[in-house]
Design a protein around this motif. Structure first.
Motif, PDB file in Angstrom:
ATOM      1  N   HIS A  24       0.610  -0.883   0.091  1.00 15.79           N
ATOM      2  CA  HIS A  24      -0.307  -0.159   0.295  1.00 15.79           C
ATOM      3  C   HIS A  24       1.067   0.970   0.227  1.00 15.79           C
ATOM      4  CE1 HIS A  24      -4.215  -1.141   0.125  1.00 15.79           C
ATOM      5  NE2 HIS A  24      -3.757  -2.392   1.095  1.00 15.79           N
ATOM      6  N   GLN A  25       1.520   1.119   1.083  1.00 16.14           N
ATOM      7  CA  GLN A  25       2.975   2.256   0.708  1.00 16.14           C
ATOM      8  C   GLN A  25       3.284   2.300  -0.640  1.00 16.14           C
ATOM      9  OE1 GLN A  25       6.484   1.681   1.710  1.00 16.14           O
ATOM     10  NE2 GLN A  25       7.564   4.246   1.855  1.00 16.14           N
ATOM     11  N   ALA A  26       3.805   1.315  -1.274  1.00 20.04           N
ATOM     12  CA  ALA A  26       4.624   1.735  -2.736  1.00 20.04           C
ATOM     13  C   ALA A  26       3.374   2.396  -3.732  1.00 20.04           C
ATOM     14  CB  ALA A  26       4.756   0.413  -2.882  1.00 20.04           C
ATOM     15  N   LEU A  27       1.754   1.639  -3.348  1.00 14.76           N
ATOM     16  CA  LEU A  27       0.724   1.991  -4.257  1.00 14.76           C
ATOM     17  C   LEU A  27       0.193   3.326  -4.204  1.00 14.76           C
ATOM     18  CD1 LEU A  27      -1.441   1.196  -6.767  1.00 14.76           C
ATOM     19  CD2 LEU A  27      -2.835   1.111  -4.587  1.00 14.76           C
ATOM     20  N   GLY A  28      -0.093   3.643  -2.699  1.00 15.97           N
ATOM     21  CA  GLY A  28       0.051   5.476  -2.358  1.00 15.97           C
ATOM     22  C   GLY A  28       0.818   6.172  -2.912  1.00 15.97           C
ATOM     23  N   CYS A  30       2.797   6.173  -5.650  1.00 16.87           N
ATOM     24  CA  CYS A  30       2.639   6.166  -7.029  1.00 16.87           C
ATOM     25  C   CYS A  30       1.412   6.646  -7.355  1.00 16.87           C
ATOM     26  CB  CYS A  30       2.499   4.916  -7.883  1.00 16.87           C
ATOM     27  SG  CYS A  30       3.660   4.099  -7.882  1.00 16.87           S
ATOM     28  N   VAL A  31       0.025   6.800  -6.657  1.00 21.55           N
ATOM     29  CA  VAL A  31      -1.317   7.669  -6.887  1.00 21.55           C
ATOM     30  C   VAL A  31      -0.775   9.228  -6.354  1.00 21.55           C
ATOM     31  CG1 VAL A  31      -3.132   7.737  -5.736  1.00 21.55           C
ATOM     32  CG2 VAL A  31      -2.134   5.872  -6.770  1.00 21.55           C
ATOM     33  N   LEU A  32      -0.001   9.102  -5.110  1.00 20.49           N
ATOM     34  CA  LEU A  32       0.205  10.623  -5.229  1.00 20.49           C
ATOM     35  C   LEU A  32       1.130  11.787  -5.970  1.00 20.49           C
ATOM     36  CD1 LEU A  32       0.841  10.705  -1.171  1.00 20.49           C
ATOM     37  CD2 LEU A  32      -1.924  11.838  -1.879  1.00 20.49           C
ATOM     38  N   ILE A  33       2.386  10.828  -6.187  1.00 21.98           N
ATOM     39  CA  ILE A  33       3.062  11.543  -7.571  1.00 21.98           C
ATOM     40  C   ILE A  33       2.294  11.543  -8.888  1.00 21.98           C
ATOM     41  CG2 ILE A  33       4.491  10.841  -9.042  1.00 21.98           C
ATOM     42  CD1 ILE A  33       5.808  10.031  -7.259  1.00 21.98           C
ATOM     43  N   VAL A  34       1.809  10.693  -9.841  1.00 22.85           N
ATOM     44  CA  VAL A  34       0.133  11.179 -10.354  1.00 22.85           C
ATOM     45  C   VAL A  34      -0.915  12.603  -9.856  1.00 22.85           C
ATOM     46  CG1 VAL A  34      -1.262   9.831 -11.877  1.00 22.85           C
ATOM     47  CG2 VAL A  34       0.685   9.022 -11.653  1.00 22.85           C
ATOM     48  N   ILE A  35      -1.274  12.047  -9.050  1.00 29.28           N
ATOM     49  CA  ILE A  35      -2.306  13.571  -8.748  1.00 29.28           C
ATOM     50  C   ILE A  35      -1.744  14.319  -8.492  1.00 29.28           C
ATOM     51  CG2 ILE A  35      -3.738  14.482  -6.775  1.00 29.28           C
ATOM     52  CD1 ILE A  35      -4.747  11.574  -5.656  1.00 29.28           C
ATOM     53  N   SER A  36       0.001  15.519  -7.620  1.00 33.57           N
ATOM     54  CA  SER A  36       0.520  16.054  -7.726  1.00 33.57           C
ATOM     55  C   SER A  36       1.256  16.109  -9.379  1.00 33.57           C
ATOM     56  CB  SER A  36       1.557  15.567  -7.227  1.00 33.57           C
ATOM     57  OG  SER A  36       1.963  15.178  -5.717  1.00 33.57           O
ATOM     58  N   VAL A  37       1.275  15.629 -10.130  1.00 35.40           N
ATOM     59  CA  VAL A  37       1.801  16.392 -11.730  1.00 35.40           C
ATOM     60  C   VAL A  37       0.693  16.942 -12.254  1.00 35.40           C
ATOM     61  CG1 VAL A  37       2.427  15.205 -13.541  1.00 35.40           C
ATOM     62  CG2 VAL A  37       3.773  15.098 -11.277  1.00 35.40           C
ATOM     63  N   VAL A  38      -0.609  15.629 -12.369  1.00 41.49           N
ATOM     64  CA  VAL A  38      -2.125  15.674 -12.922  1.00 41.49           C
ATOM     65  C   VAL A  38      -2.372  17.262 -12.677  1.00 41.49           C
ATOM     66  CG1 VAL A  38      -4.392  15.467 -13.202  1.00 41.49           C
ATOM     67  CG2 VAL A  38      -2.807  13.733 -13.587  1.00 41.49           C
ATOM     68  N   MET A  39      -2.833  17.841 -11.163  1.00 42.94           N
ATOM     69  CA  MET A  39      -3.292  18.840 -10.223  1.00 42.94           C
ATOM     70  C   MET A  39      -2.181  19.886 -10.746  1.00 42.94           C
ATOM     71  SD  MET A  39      -5.021  18.354  -6.919  1.00 42.94           S
ATOM     72  CE  MET A  39      -5.301  19.257  -6.064  1.00 42.94           C
ATOM     73  N   ALA A  75      11.614   6.030  -2.280  1.00 42.17           N
ATOM     74  CA  ALA A  75      13.159   5.781  -2.348  1.00 42.17           C
ATOM     75  C   ALA A  75      13.825   4.953  -0.683  1.00 42.17           C
ATOM     76  CB  ALA A  75      13.901   7.546  -2.128  1.00 42.17           C
ATOM     77  N   PHE A  76      12.871   5.204   0.447  1.00 34.86           N
ATOM     78  CA  PHE A  76      12.887   3.984   0.885  1.00 34.86           C
ATOM     79  C   PHE A  76      12.200   2.543   0.740  1.00 34.86           C
ATOM     80  CE2 PHE A  76      13.370   8.117   3.041  1.00 34.86           C
ATOM     81  CZ  PHE A  76      14.671   7.819   3.985  1.00 34.86           C
ATOM     82  N   LEU A  77      11.672   2.486   0.163  1.00 28.34           N
ATOM     83  CA  LEU A  77      11.171   0.948  -0.222  1.00 28.34           C
ATOM     84  C   LEU A  77      11.942  -0.020  -0.660  1.00 28.34           C
ATOM     85  CD1 LEU A  77       7.762   0.537  -0.601  1.00 28.34           C
ATOM     86  CD2 LEU A  77       8.772   0.285  -3.267  1.00 28.34           C
ATOM     87  N   SER A  78      12.294   0.116  -1.380  1.00 31.40           N
ATOM     88  CA  SER A  78      14.096  -1.271  -1.615  1.00 31.40           C
ATOM     89  C   SER A  78      14.418  -1.314  -0.490  1.00 31.40           C
ATOM     90  CB  SER A  78      15.081  -0.544  -2.684  1.00 31.40           C
ATOM     91  OG  SER A  78      16.151   0.385  -1.884  1.00 31.40           O
ATOM     92  N   ASN A  79      14.990  -0.843   0.212  1.00 34.12           N
ATOM     93  CA  ASN A  79      15.221  -0.597   1.840  1.00 34.12           C
ATOM     94  C   ASN A  79      14.558  -1.537   2.915  1.00 34.12           C
ATOM     95  OD1 ASN A  79      17.349  -0.521   4.020  1.00 34.12           O
ATOM     96  ND2 ASN A  79      16.884   1.522   4.935  1.00 34.12           N
TER      97      ASN A  79
END
Length: 146
Positions: A24-28, A30-39, A75-79
């Protein structure tokens, strides 16, 4: 419930819950990045009719601020995944089937490498035998002509 499972929240179900949270962190992120760019796209591209420079600057600032948290999460997802994998695959939680599979693959790889070396050795021995026969023929011909 073993001692290793006591280290997790929700004990025996802890690793599954933790993996669910990581997904859910990974999905969230991605969704927040897309929403930021679109808005903030129109403010970044300066589509406003009046003072274009202020729209662009504020759009970029808003975009960077809104993307800060999801980018840090990504950034911290891989760790996080590395630590999760280590925590869930040692001591009492190690998978015997997975260990057997890895050992079998390693054994098969060594066997294949050894088989290749034996084939190379066999072809080398055949080459030596053929060379020996050629030398023997040449010696016999020299003795016959002498």
């Amino acid at each position: 419930i073993n001692h290793h499972q006591h280290l997790f929240w929700f004990e025996a179900k802890g690793p599954k819950v933790l993996l669910h949270l990581i997904k859910h962190q990974a999905l969230g992120s991605c969704v927040l990045i897309v929403i930021s760019v679109v808005m903030y796209r129109e403010k970044m591209l300066c589509t406003g009719s009046d003072n274009c420079e202020s729209y662009t600057a504020s759009g970029v600032v808003l975009l960077l601020v809104s993307m800060l948290l999801p980018l840090l999460g990504a950034a911290f997802l891989s760790n996080t995944l590395c630590n999760y994998t280590v925590a869930c695959n040692i001591e009492y939680m190690k998978s015997a089937e997975l260990i057997k599979e890895v050992l079998a693959k390693a054994r098969a790889k060594r066997t294949l490498k050894l088989f290749g070396a034996l084939l190379t050795l066999a072809s080398l021995i055949d080459g030596i035998k053929m060379l020996k026969e050629e030398i023997q023929k040449a010696v016999n011909e020299d003795e016959a002509t002498a």
